[in-house]
Design a protein around this motif. Structure first.
Motif, PDB file in Angstrom:
ATOM      1  N   THR A  21      34.927   3.877  38.034  1.00 41.38           N
ATOM      2  CA  THR A  21      34.120   3.283  36.976  1.00 41.38           C
ATOM      3  C   THR A  21      34.947   3.072  35.716  1.00 41.38           C
ATOM      4  O   THR A  21      34.870   2.015  35.068  1.00 41.38           O
ATOM      5  N   THR A  22      35.764   4.066  35.390  1.00 40.65           N
ATOM      6  CA  THR A  22      36.596   3.979  34.190  1.00 40.65           C
ATOM      7  C   THR A  22      37.664   2.905  34.318  1.00 40.65           C
ATOM      8  O   THR A  22      37.848   2.077  33.410  1.00 40.65           O
ATOM      9  N   ARG A 170      27.804  13.668  40.320  1.00 40.71           N
ATOM     10  CA  ARG A 170      28.134  12.246  40.285  1.00 40.71           C
ATOM     11  C   ARG A 170      28.278  11.680  41.693  1.00 40.71           C
ATOM     12  O   ARG A 170      27.824  10.571  41.979  1.00 40.71           O
ATOM     13  N   THR A 216      36.081  14.369  31.407  1.00 45.96           N
ATOM     14  CA  THR A 216      34.936  13.465  31.333  1.00 45.96           C
ATOM     15  C   THR A 216      33.605  14.170  31.538  1.00 45.96           C
ATOM     16  O   THR A 216      32.570  13.512  31.641  1.00 45.96           O
ATOM     17  N   THR A 218      31.528  15.792  29.700  1.00 45.66           N
ATOM     18  CA  THR A 218      30.450  15.581  28.717  1.00 45.66           C
ATOM     19  C   THR A 218      30.505  14.199  28.080  1.00 45.66           C
ATOM     20  O   THR A 218      29.819  13.946  27.091  1.00 45.66           O
ATOM     21  N   ASP A 220      30.023   9.987  28.315  1.00 46.71           N
ATOM     22  CA  ASP A 220      29.488   8.871  29.086  1.00 46.71           C
ATOM     23  C   ASP A 220      30.588   7.840  29.245  1.00 46.71           C
ATOM     24  O   ASP A 220      31.691   7.981  28.704  1.00 46.71           O
ATOM     25  N   ILE A 221      30.307   6.785  30.000  1.00 42.81           N
ATOM     26  CA  ILE A 221      31.356   5.815  30.299  1.00 42.81           C
ATOM     27  C   ILE A 221      31.877   5.141  29.033  1.00 42.81           C
ATOM     28  O   ILE A 221      33.077   4.888  28.903  1.00 42.81           O
ATOM     29  N   ASP A 222      30.994   4.859  28.081  1.00 39.37           N
ATOM     30  CA  ASP A 222      31.460   4.227  26.842  1.00 39.37           C
ATOM     31  C   ASP A 222      32.424   5.132  26.092  1.00 39.37           C
ATOM     32  O   ASP A 222      33.413   4.663  25.504  1.00 39.37           O
TER      33      ASP A 222
END
Length: 251
Positions: A21-22, A170, A216, A218, A220-222
């Motif tokens: 995702t990252t 996840r 990662t 804690t 979120d993707i942003d």
């Protein structure tokens, strides 16, 4: 808005840390190409599983797997480097969904531990990266040995981490969203893959000495993307920021 990547960003880490995702998100954000090296090993593993060659996942890479290697090296694996549509083809067939299944997941560490398989696919990964860079572009490459083996000269190396509990959650969410049945004990399965990937002789999973570790658990993707873009900017890998009026993002 976010500028354009020039050069290579290597993203490593164990399963469930958000690598895919990252890496995809960063490539889309910075108008770059994207290479999922794990998909290449998964496609080669699927080729083995589809063949008549028996695969004993309990065997070590040193015990002799010549037939398995022959099948894996004979497979024609093709990947799209478009982050908006990163398709995977095996001998001309779209296998993007099938390679994410539990059968391939259970066997991929055994196949990817084979030295000849890794050498073959690493050569292909380096070729893809070189083509993008020589053309003046940027590419985000994700896997388990990118910063240490595939692109040791990458302008930015990131090693993603997360707690075992978060990673298992996840992975369960991914399986549910994709309509796949979750493993009986996802956390134990992740620990098994970590052990196999970290202890293999060929290209073991470990952070490069100059990699930046990003937890990662804690974020979120942003938040993760903002942190990685900031790191890429600090290393001079992002162009077009002045014209777009974009400054560094907070981590």
């Amino acid at each position: 808005m976010h500028g354009m990547l020039r050069g290579v960003v290597a993203v490593d880490g164990p399963s469930g840390t958000g690598k895919s995702t990252t890496a995809r998100g960063l490539a889309m954000r910075l108008d770059a190409r994207y290479l999922d090296t794990g998909a290449m090993y998964r496609a080669a593993t699927l080729a083995v599983l589809r063949s008549d060659v028996p695969l004993d996942v309990a065997k070590t890479a040193a015990e002799g797997n010549d037939d398995v290697v022959a099948v894996a090296l004979g497979a024609r694996v093709e990947l799209s480097t478009d982050p908006a549509e990163p398709r995977v083809r095996l001998d001309g067939e779209d296998v993007d969904a099938e390679i994410r299944g539990t059968q391939v997941t259970a066997a991929v560490s055994a196949v990817s531990a084979l030295t000849a398989v890794r050498e073959h696919l690493v050569d292909e990964q380096r070729r893809i990266v070189a083509e993008v860079v020589e053309d003046g572009g940027g590419i985000v490459v994700e896997g388990r040995d990118i910063g240490t083996v595939v692109t040791p000269d990458a302008g930015l190396k990131v090693f993603l981490t997360a707690s075992e509990l978060v990673r298992a959650g996840r992975r369960d969410a991914e399986n549910t969203a994709a309509g796949r049945a979750g493993a009986q004990d996802t956390q134990a399965d992740l620990a098994r893959r970590d052990r196999l990937d970290s202890s293999r002789t060929a290209s073991p999973l470990r952070p490069a000495e100059d990699a930046v570790e990003v937890d990662t658990s804690t974020l979120d993707i942003d938040g993760v993307l903002a942190r990685l873009q900031e790191l890429a900017e600090d290393r001079g890998l992002v162009t077009g920021l002045a014209d777009a009026g974009v400054g560094h993002l907070g981590g």
